[in-house]
Scaffold this active site. Structure first.
Site, mmCIF file in Angstrom:
data_model
loop_
_atom_site.group_PDB
_atom_site.id
_atom_site.type_symbol
_atom_site.label_atom_id
_atom_site.label_comp_id
_atom_site.label_asym_id
_atom_site.label_seq_id
_atom_site.Cartn_x
_atom_site.Cartn_y
_atom_site.Cartn_z
ATOM 1 N N ARG A 105 0.756 -0.994 -0.024
ATOM 2 C CA ARG A 105 0.031 -0.123 -0.085
ATOM 3 C C ARG A 105 0.902 1.293 0.074
ATOM 4 N NH1 ARG A 105 -1.865 2.205 4.437
ATOM 5 N NH2 ARG A 105 -2.203 0.079 5.451
ATOM 6 N N TYR A 158 -17.227 15.946 -14.370
ATOM 7 C CA TYR A 158 -17.485 14.536 -14.278
ATOM 8 C C TYR A 158 -18.500 14.163 -13.180
ATOM 9 C CZ TYR A 158 -17.049 9.557 -13.776
ATOM 10 O OH TYR A 158 -17.344 8.342 -13.436
ATOM 11 N N ASP A 230 -8.143 17.978 -14.131
ATOM 12 C CA ASP A 230 -8.167 16.514 -14.537
ATOM 13 C C ASP A 230 -8.086 16.517 -15.867
ATOM 14 O OD1 ASP A 230 -9.493 14.284 -15.347
ATOM 15 O OD2 ASP A 230 -11.248 14.262 -13.987
ATOM 16 N N LYS A 255 -9.430 5.283 -18.643
ATOM 17 C CA LYS A 255 -9.634 5.743 -19.883
ATOM 18 C C LYS A 255 -8.626 5.691 -20.624
ATOM 19 C CE LYS A 255 -13.365 6.627 -17.581
ATOM 20 N NZ LYS A 255 -13.791 8.024 -17.117
HETATM 21 C C1 LIG Z 1 -14.135 8.507 -15.771
HETATM 22 C C2 LIG Z 1 -13.778 9.786 -15.197
HETATM 23 C C3 LIG Z 1 -13.494 10.194 -13.671
HETATM 24 C C4 LIG Z 1 -13.434 8.662 -12.858
HETATM 25 O O1 LIG Z 1 -12.330 7.852 -13.125
HETATM 26 P P1 LIG Z 1 -12.802 6.459 -12.336
HETATM 27 O O2 LIG Z 1 -11.522 5.705 -12.980
HETATM 28 O O3 LIG Z 1 -14.022 5.761 -13.078
HETATM 29 O O4 LIG Z 1 -12.899 6.312 -10.992
HETATM 30 C C5 LIG Z 1 -13.127 11.175 -13.293
HETATM 31 N N1 LIG Z 1 -12.930 12.296 -14.365
HETATM 32 C C6 LIG Z 1 -13.310 11.971 -15.555
HETATM 33 C C7 LIG Z 1 -13.163 13.111 -16.622
HETATM 34 C C8 LIG Z 1 -13.550 10.827 -16.154
HETATM 35 O O5 LIG Z 1 -13.994 10.767 -17.276
#
Ligand SMILES: *Cc1c(COP(=O)(O)O)cnc(C)c1O
Length: 439
Positions: A105, A158, A230, A255
């Site tokens: 961890r 998001y 982000d 993603k």
């Molecule tokens: C999918 C997504 C998240 C969250 O990510 P997870 O891996 O599903 O927890 C956060 N920000 C954006 C822009 C996303 O597309």
């Protein structure tokens, strides 16, 4: 050191360096006063990558050279714990446990390898990987705010992040103002004395509004606040938020970074001072990425540059094709000249990723019907995988909003979001042509 001392030292270590404790006030200037006596971890050396291009970094940065076997590529270190030696005991005592292998961890070679790759790609001093994008976002935000702080963010956020700000943070006494990401005036007007964080997405979902990162950084820093971006939709192939002034960049690595729709993971990158603080949250909230997940993410990242070029090229061709089709009312993609943020995206981004949005004439019913006729793009949420995925905001990401609320964000009936995959674009166009002509 005796095992009993080691135990108390461990507890001291996981509480973090005592000199790095945030003060009780909401003034953030303490962030600049952190001093630490850490030594750099064995793999945290970036100088060798200073001149390398994105594809070279994607392939090589961070790969762990196994001295025992000479294995090419990072072995999967599928272990929870590591034999304690003098260095590890010392690291507890001296407060640099993050830099030694102790317990998975806290850190593991599989994590370090992919973290170094991400740090190199983002031009960051340091990076962490997480068990999900939300774990990365929650840990990063909580590392940068005190109890009673205020956050300024966008209404186009998001859904998971919106939920975190709106439903979780108030119980910690942290308030959030949701503003228009395109209006520096509205963002400045939302600042309060206790504002510690500005949080924006480099490209918004689904309309691909572009965050003006240098302007946001200026607003944040003038106020003594921090900027988190982000960059899930753009990736380091599109832009480097840290170079544009952001303090931290976070990703849903589920993603594009991983890119194959087969892993949930997250990442955060920035200077070491911040990432050390994020690491403490990772330790306490527990969102670490397991070694096998690290292997998948590192493997996915090796083709990031190739994939992003293919996504962006396909997205642009499909966007051009869709905008001339009589069934389509509008297409949203920052690299189209009519996109409201076209000039900004040209100045900030090398490419705009593979997500496009479009509006069908005939509203949501027509969009639903189109989805059912397409054969290549699958109807699914998520994005950034090699396969094309389509979803409609009205019954997925923005289903909790009323039609009027969606309209206020610019999401009109018939809006579809398409994550353009790396299929042959002619096949995608043919699929759309057939599906639209029978709609
Ligand atoms: C999918 C997504 C998240 C969250 O990510 P997870 O891996 O599903 O927890 C956060 N920000 C954006 C822009 C996303 O597309």
């Amino acid at each position: 050191m005796s095992p009993a001392n080691a135990h108390s030292a461990e507890r001291a270590a996981i509480r973090g360096d005592s000199r790095a404790q945030p003060p009780k006030s909401t003034n953030v200037s303490w962030c600049n006063d952190l001093v630490r006596s850490r030594k750099s971890g064995p793999y945290m050396r970036h100088e060798q990558w200073a001149e390398a291009g994105l594809s070279t970094l994607s392939v090589h940065a961070g790969s762990h050279a196994d001295p025992n076997t000479g294995a090419v590529g990072t072995p999967i270190y599928q272990n929870t714990t590591f034999v304690l030696g003098d260095e590890q005991y010392k690291s507890f005592e001296e407060g640099y446990a993050r830099d030694r292998f102790i317990y998975t961890r806290y850190g593991n070679p599989s994590q370090w390898a992919v973290q170094q790759k991400i740090a190199a790609l983002e031009h960051a001093e340091s990076a962490l990987v997480f068990s999900s994008g939300m774990a990365a976002i929650a840990s990063s935000v909580l590392a940068l705010v005190d109890k009673g702080a205020h956050i300024v963010t966008s209404r186009d956020l998001y859904g998971g992040t919106y939920g975190f700000f709106h439903e979780e943070l108030p119980s910690l006494g942290i308030q959030t103002t949701f503003t228009d990401m395109r209006s520096p005036e509205a963002i400045s007007a939302a600042l309060r004395p206790e504002t510690q964080l500005l949080y924006f997405e480099a490209l918004s979902n689904p309309l691909l509004k572009v965050a003006n990162i240098p302007v946001l950084a200026e607003i944040a820093h003038k106020h003594g606040a921090r900027l988190v971006i982000d960059a899930t939709f753009v990736t380091p192939a599109g832009c480097l938020p840290l170079e544009l002034g952001a303090d931290l960049v976070v990703h849903s690595a589920s993603k594009y970074l991983n890119g194959h729709s087969d892993l949930i993971a997250g990442a955060a990158a920035g200077n070491r001072k911040w990432i050390d603080r994020v690491w403490e949250r990772l330790m306490h909230y527990g969102g670490c990425l397991d070694p096998h997940g690290c292997f998948l993410l590192e493997r996915g990242l090796k083709t990031l540059s190739l994939r992003m070029k293919a996504h962006a090229e396909n997205a642009l061709k499909l966007a051009h094709w869709l905008r001339q089709h009589p069934c389509i009312e509008a297409v949203y993609y920052p690299m189209l000249p009519e996109h409201p943020d076209h000039a900004l995206s040209k100045s900030l981004m090398r490419m705009a990723g593979g997500v496009i949005a479009f509006e069908m004439k005939g509203g949501d019913a027509a969009a639903l019907s189109l989805c059912s006729r397409l054969t290549l793009p699958k109807q699914a949420t998520s994005l950034g995988g090699v396969e094309s995925l389509i979803s409609l905001p009205f019954n997925t990401s923005h289903a909790a909003l009323t039609e009027a609320q969606r309209a206020s964000l610019g999401i009109r009936p018939g809006c579809a979001r398409l994550s353009v995959g790396i299929e042959d674009v002619d096949d995608l166009i043919e699929d759309f042509e057939r599906a639209l002509s029978s709609n």
